[in-house]
Structures are given as C-alpha cells and as structure tokens.
Design an enzyme around this catalytic site. Structure first.
Site, PDB file in Angstrom:
ATOM      1  N   GLY A 183       0.848  -1.186   0.000  1.00 39.31           N
ATOM      2  CA  GLY A 183       0.000   0.000   0.000  1.00 39.31           C
ATOM      3  C   GLY A 183       0.879   1.230   0.000  1.00 39.31           C
ATOM      4  O   GLY A 183       2.079   1.143   0.276  1.00 39.31           O
TER       5      GLY A 183
ATOM      6  N   CYS B 196       5.376  -6.252   1.461  1.00 41.31           N
ATOM      7  CA  CYS B 196       5.792  -4.846   1.486  1.00 41.31           C
ATOM      8  C   CYS B 196       5.161  -4.137   2.701  1.00 41.31           C
ATOM      9  O   CYS B 196       5.505  -4.423   3.827  1.00 41.31           O
ATOM     10  CB  CYS B 196       5.434  -4.179   0.163  1.00 41.31           C
ATOM     11  SG  CYS B 196       6.251  -2.594  -0.065  1.00 41.31           S
ATOM     12  N   TYR B 197       4.213  -3.240   2.482  1.00 37.45           N
ATOM     13  CA  TYR B 197       3.546  -2.579   3.603  1.00 37.45           C
ATOM     14  C   TYR B 197       2.980  -3.615   4.579  1.00 37.45           C
ATOM     15  O   TYR B 197       3.045  -3.440   5.798  1.00 37.45           O
ATOM     16  CB  TYR B 197       2.419  -1.696   3.056  1.00 37.45           C
ATOM     17  CG  TYR B 197       1.663  -0.916   4.114  1.00 37.45           C
ATOM     18  CD1 TYR B 197       2.169   0.270   4.626  1.00 37.45           C
ATOM     19  CD2 TYR B 197       0.440  -1.380   4.594  1.00 37.45           C
ATOM     20  CE1 TYR B 197       1.467   0.978   5.595  1.00 37.45           C
ATOM     21  CE2 TYR B 197      -0.265  -0.674   5.562  1.00 37.45           C
ATOM     22  CZ  TYR B 197       0.258   0.506   6.056  1.00 37.45           C
ATOM     23  OH  TYR B 197      -0.431   1.194   7.009  1.00 37.45           O
TER      24      TYR B 197
ATOM     25  N   HIS C 285       7.765  -7.507  -4.141  1.00 38.25           N
ATOM     26  CA  HIS C 285       6.415  -7.819  -4.635  1.00 38.25           C
ATOM     27  C   HIS C 285       6.418  -9.102  -5.478  1.00 38.25           C
ATOM     28  O   HIS C 285       6.788  -9.059  -6.647  1.00 38.25           O
ATOM     29  CB  HIS C 285       5.891  -6.653  -5.469  1.00 38.25           C
ATOM     30  CG  HIS C 285       5.568  -5.452  -4.631  1.00 38.25           C
ATOM     31  ND1 HIS C 285       4.342  -5.261  -4.060  1.00 38.25           N
ATOM     32  CD2 HIS C 285       6.338  -4.416  -4.229  1.00 38.25           C
ATOM     33  CE1 HIS C 285       4.343  -4.141  -3.358  1.00 38.25           C
ATOM     34  NE2 HIS C 285       5.549  -3.608  -3.434  1.00 38.25           N
TER      35      HIS C 285
ATOM     36  N   GLU D 179       3.880 -10.522  -6.635  1.00 36.97           N
ATOM     37  CA  GLU D 179       2.717 -10.552  -7.534  1.00 36.97           C
ATOM     38  C   GLU D 179       2.979  -9.916  -8.890  1.00 36.97           C
ATOM     39  O   GLU D 179       2.193 -10.096  -9.815  1.00 36.97           O
ATOM     40  CB  GLU D 179       1.516  -9.872  -6.857  1.00 36.97           C
ATOM     41  CG  GLU D 179       1.604  -8.354  -6.685  1.00 36.97           C
ATOM     42  CD  GLU D 179       2.383  -7.916  -5.437  1.00 36.97           C
ATOM     43  OE1 GLU D 179       3.157  -8.727  -4.899  1.00 36.97           O
ATOM     44  OE2 GLU D 179       2.220  -6.759  -5.021  1.00 36.97           O
TER      45      GLU D 179
ATOM     46  N   ASP E  54     -18.093  -6.498 -20.949  1.00 33.12           N
ATOM     47  CA  ASP E  54     -18.463  -6.483 -19.534  1.00 33.12           C
ATOM     48  C   ASP E  54     -19.970  -6.532 -19.335  1.00 33.12           C
ATOM     49  O   ASP E  54     -20.483  -7.356 -18.577  1.00 33.12           O
ATOM     50  CB  ASP E  54     -17.899  -5.233 -18.844  1.00 33.12           C
ATOM     51  CG  ASP E  54     -16.423  -5.069 -19.104  1.00 33.12           C
ATOM     52  OD1 ASP E  54     -15.800  -6.071 -19.525  1.00 33.12           O
ATOM     53  OD2 ASP E  54     -15.898  -3.969 -18.910  1.00 33.12           O
TER      54      ASP E  54
ATOM     55  N   LYS F   6     -10.131  -7.938 -16.673  1.00 33.19           N
ATOM     56  CA  LYS F   6     -10.711  -8.133 -18.000  1.00 33.19           C
ATOM     57  C   LYS F   6     -10.557  -9.565 -18.526  1.00 33.19           C
ATOM     58  O   LYS F   6     -11.508 -10.145 -19.045  1.00 33.19           O
ATOM     59  CB  LYS F   6     -10.027  -7.166 -18.965  1.00 33.19           C
ATOM     60  CG  LYS F   6     -10.769  -6.978 -20.241  1.00 33.19           C
ATOM     61  CD  LYS F   6     -11.767  -5.884 -20.059  1.00 33.19           C
ATOM     62  CE  LYS F   6     -12.712  -5.803 -21.210  1.00 33.19           C
ATOM     63  NZ  LYS F   6     -13.689  -4.734 -20.984  1.00 33.19           N
TER      64      LYS F   6
END
Ligand code: XMP
Length: 509
Positions: free
Chosen positions: A51, A78-79, A165, A167, A223, A365
């Site tokens: 964050g 991280c945070y 990170h 991810e 969508d 998406k």
C-alpha cells in the site's frame, strides 16, 4: 479460500489474480475487517497487501492485530510485512536506501516460502520504508544488498513477510513463491475454477434478487454482456436490459447489439435513441473531463427516464470491473487517485434509488472474458476490444460534432477491419482511430487540401493498467493509411501513436 486485505493501490488485485492463477479462490477484503469476521470466513490463508502509506504515519491503514492470533497462515507483502513487524516485533524506518525497481535477492533459507528456489533470484522492490531490525521471534529468510530483511518468517507461528512484490511480473519467480505459500503452507488444494465463480455468482444473484426485477445497461461491450448473461442464467425473464444509443457508438454498433441480444438473452430489451440529447449537451464543450461529466449526466438522465418506465425494477446491474473502481478512486476500501472520470461507476444507483449489483467488481478483463465463455457467449463477443463508456467522444478530440463523429466512425471501422484481416485482432488488446483537432496541408490530385489528421492507436496489455503500443507491420499501417485517406473525406494525414501507458493513457482524452 485465501483472503487478501487491501491496504490501497493496485497490489491487492494483482495478488488476488496470482492466487487465482493457482486455482485457489481468493477474496479481497477491507484492511480493517475484524479478526472475528475473518475467522467466520475460515480462510486457509491471509495475505496483507502492499500500500502507499507508511506504517508510522498517523492514520495509516491498520489491520486488526488479533488476526495474528487466529492460527491462520499470514503473508505480509511490502507494507503488509511492515505491519506484521510493527505488530509482532520489529522496527520500520524510512531508510536512506529507498529501493525502486529490480533487485537481486539472496535466499538464505529455501524451505517453506522459498522451496524449490536457490541462490539469487530477481525481485521487484518498490518501497521507501523498510524493516531495519526484527525481534528474535523472526528468522530472516532472504536479503538484498540494501535490504537485510527482504523476507522473514516467524519462528513459531505460520507468519511470513516479504519486502518485495511477488505478484508483479518483474519478480519472475513470484508465482512459485505465492504457490509455496498458498498450496504448501496454507494447504489449499488448487482445484478452484472460474466456472465455480460463475456458479457462486449466479447463486448469489438468485438469492439476493428473489422474485424482484433487475435492470441491466447493455453497451455491446464484453463487460455488460457478461453481466447480462450471468443475470439471465440466474433470473431469466426477471431481467430487463436497456441500450442507450448516445450517438457516440461505433459503426453499426446498435444493430449488432440488438442482433446479439436476440441470439443470447431472450428477455425484455429497451433501445433508446438519444443522439439528439447527447449532441446538445456536448455542444461547444472541448475540455475532456467536462465532456465525460456531461456524457455521464446525460446517460443518467436517459437511463433514468427509461428505467422508470420499467415498473417493478428493484436492482441495477453494472459491469464494473476492478480497474474501473480503482482508477475512479471509487473504492471505499482504499486510497487511489482519480485519473479519469469513468461514468459507469457511481451516480446511477443513487439517482435512481436502485440497489446495485456488480458481479464483476473483483475481476480483471481477461477473467471476465473467460467467464463469458463459461457462460456460453460466442468468441466474437467475448474477444471484442473494450470500448469506453463515453464512446467516440473521447476519441474525437476537442468539441464533438456529428460531422466529426461520422469521419471518425469511418476511419475507425477501417482500422478495425484491417486489423481483423491481418489476423491481429486477438493479438492486440485495443485498436482504434482518434480524430485529431489538427489541420494540415496536403495535396490530392492537383488540389491543395487542408484537412484533419487521424491517429491510429493500437495497444497490447494484460490488465489495461499498463500498456505498450503494438508493433504493427509497416505494410498493415500503410494499408490503413491509404484506405483512410482515400475513403474518408476530410482526412489527409494518418499518424501512428507510439506511446506506452504510463505515461500516456490508452485513450487520448
Ligand atoms: P485509459 O485511457 O485510462 O483506458 O488508459 C484504460 C481502459 O479503460 C477504457 N476506458 C473507459 N471505459 N468508461 C469505460 O467503461 C470510461 O469512461 C473509460 N475511459 C477509458 C479504455 O478504453 C481502456 O480500455
């Protein structure tokens, strides 16, 4: 399931997406959710996201410290790691050696979190603060040259932290690290499929809606079609769809949506021809945010007028995706900057007094596309390039007029047609034309022209948050250019946009 507590920025969604890639269901929750509530949900693991805040700043988002006592494995990223240390013993500092970008990380213990990884791995760092010391309860697992605690593990509890990170794609082994956490440490089975998400979403909608009516705005895009398909599966004839033709759609789009509707959702459809109204509100307006705002209001007006004709409607369904949510700064869970006003987020339900259903709110998406296929929508619809809510107005720079839109529409259809003919429609994520408010001199036959320019935009992206321009073959660009200049009156010049996002955005306004 795994739960991710969201401390802001985009990392929470990325983490969730990586976890789902391990075929494990993952849910994102507010960062301050009570530990008791987490215990009720009974997740197999908890991930604390990164964050933008600093843990030592007043008002920094915190988690319920009792969650560390639940006995559920926790991974702080991280945070999130800094929170773990702040709660369980460690010191967080704003160090002089801030790290942004790639770093070499040396693994000191390749059991648990780093199983199957050895020596040095490349990782992505993005932090100003870092852990300067940890108490004896933590064992350091990895380090970089400037970060002595790049990863840590609690000695007695299943609690881990990492400063980098895992991810992001810039941490190539990040998937393996998350897999080690989710599968080995948390004991998830890795059998969850997007089809399960569809079924859960259908069940949820059915239960929520009961015998009431739901209105869904259709745009022809992926969508809203996926939302409609999902709702249709859940509640069938209790669904009413509204298509607002704002005069800003692409060539032949209204007809195509009606055709597709007839093929897939045989329920109540309302088509509203609202070109007049949109043109009137856009007259004389050239400032991009103001254009978006006006289109948003006009949309609400039209939608409201039509929706009130549908007597027993109680719910409004929207195809909001997570990137819409964070880019609008509309996420109640976290701080995020407003980049562009997205008219499809907020506004409508308050105005109409409807209860909102947003079944795709947690999805990216590509996951929505996969879901569309699961629900039986055709590939041609599922793979259609996205089209912004404000339509061609944000690609017709400056003031929007019917004449300009007509020029843009023709040029745009040539761009898309040529991309399809070259077999590159699926390979590019979005390809379209932009009409520039620039006139330049040209020569056609023996005559001098002073006409507008078209920019071709074609990008490749996974999540629409970052994008790179497509390396289209020169002869394809040449064909587009020749056709646009020959076939579209009012255009004498064609340019190719070679900017990536960031710093540019995909759309021009
Ligand atoms: P940008 O231009 O922000 O676009 O890089 C990212 C993606 O979002 C689409 N976009 C919108 N979609 N309403 C939408 O539904 C909007 O107001 C809007 N603005 C941009 C854009 O086409 C791209 O896919």
């Amino acid at each position: 399931r795994i739960v991710v507590l969201d401390f802001g920025s985009q990392t929470a969604q990325l983490i969730a997406r990586r976890v789902r890639e391990q075929n494990v269901y993952c849910q994102i929750l507010r960062h301050d959710i009570a530990a008791d509530r987490i215990a009720e949900l009974n997740p197999k693991g908890i991930i604390l996201s990164g964050g933008p805040s600093s843990v030592y700043v007043d008002g920094a988002p915190k988690c319920d410290p009792k969650l560390f006592e639940l006995g559920i494995p926790v991974l702080g990223i991280c945070y999130g790691m800094q929170l773990v240390c702040a709660a369980l013993g460690g010191k967080v500092d704003n160090t002089p050696s801030r790290e942004y970008g790639r770093a070499n990380c040396t693994i000191r213990n390749n059991e648990s979190l780093f199983r199957d990884l050895n020596g040095d791995i490349e990782v992505w760092m993005s932090h100003g603060d870092q852990i300067s010391s940890v108490s004896e309860v933590f064992e350091p697992l990895a380090q970089t040259s400037t970060c002595p605690y790049a990863a840590i593990a609690h000695r007695t509890l299943p609690i881990f932290g990492m400063q980098f990170h895992p991810e992001v794609t810039h941490t190539p082994q990040g998937g393996q690290i998350l897999k080690n956490f989710v599968i080995d440490i948390c004991g998830c089975e890795g059998t969850w499929q997007l089809g399960d998400f569809a079924q859960a979403a259908i069940d949820h909608v059915r239960q929520l809606v009961g015998d009431r009516r739901v209105i869904c705005g259709l745009s022809g895009g992926v969508d809203s079609s996926v939302v409609a398909a999902l709702l249709y599966k859940a509640i069938g004839p209790q669904l009413s769809c509204i298509l607002i033709d704002n005069g800003l759609l692409r060539k032949d789009e209204q007809a195509m949506v009606i055709r597709e509707f007839g093929d897939h959702f045989k329920t109540d459809l309302h088509v509203v021809d609202a070109e007049e109204q949109f043109m009137a509100t856009l007259e004389g307006i050239s400032e991009p945010q103001e254009k978006r705002r006006r289109i948003g209001y006009a949309f609400i007006d039209c939608f409201k007028a039509e929706a009130t004709k549908i007597k027993d409607a109680h719910f409004l369904a929207q195809g909001t995706l997570y990137p819409d949510v964070i880019e609008s700064g509309a996420d109640p869970d976290g701080p995020a900057a407003t980049i562009k006003l997205h008219h499809n987020v907020g506004g409508l339900p308050d105005e109409l007094g409807f209860e909102l259903i947003e079944p795709l709110r947690d999805l990216f998406k590509d996951e929505v596309r996969q879901l569309g296929l699961e629900l039986g929508l055709p590939e041609s619809l599922v793979w259609r390039h996205p089209f912004p809510g404000p339509g061609l107005a944000v690609r017709c720079l400056g003031e929007v007029t019917r004449e300009k839109l007509q020029v843009l529409r023709e040029a745009d259809s040539i761009v898309v047609e040529e991309i399809i003919n070259a077999g590159l429609y699926r390979e590019t994520s979005q390809s379209f034309a932009v009409l520039l408010p620039v006139q330049s001199v040209g020569v056609m036959g023996d005559a001098r022209t002073y006409d507008n320019a078209i920019a071709i935009r074609s990008v490749k992206t996974d999540d629409f948050m970052t994008a790179d321009w497509s390396r289209l073959p020169y002869d394809l660009l040449a064909r587009m250019s020749t056709r646009i200049i020959n076939e579209v009156a009012g255009i004498n010049r064609v340019c190719y946009d070679i900017s990536s996002k960031p710093p540019a955005t995909i759309e021009w306004e």
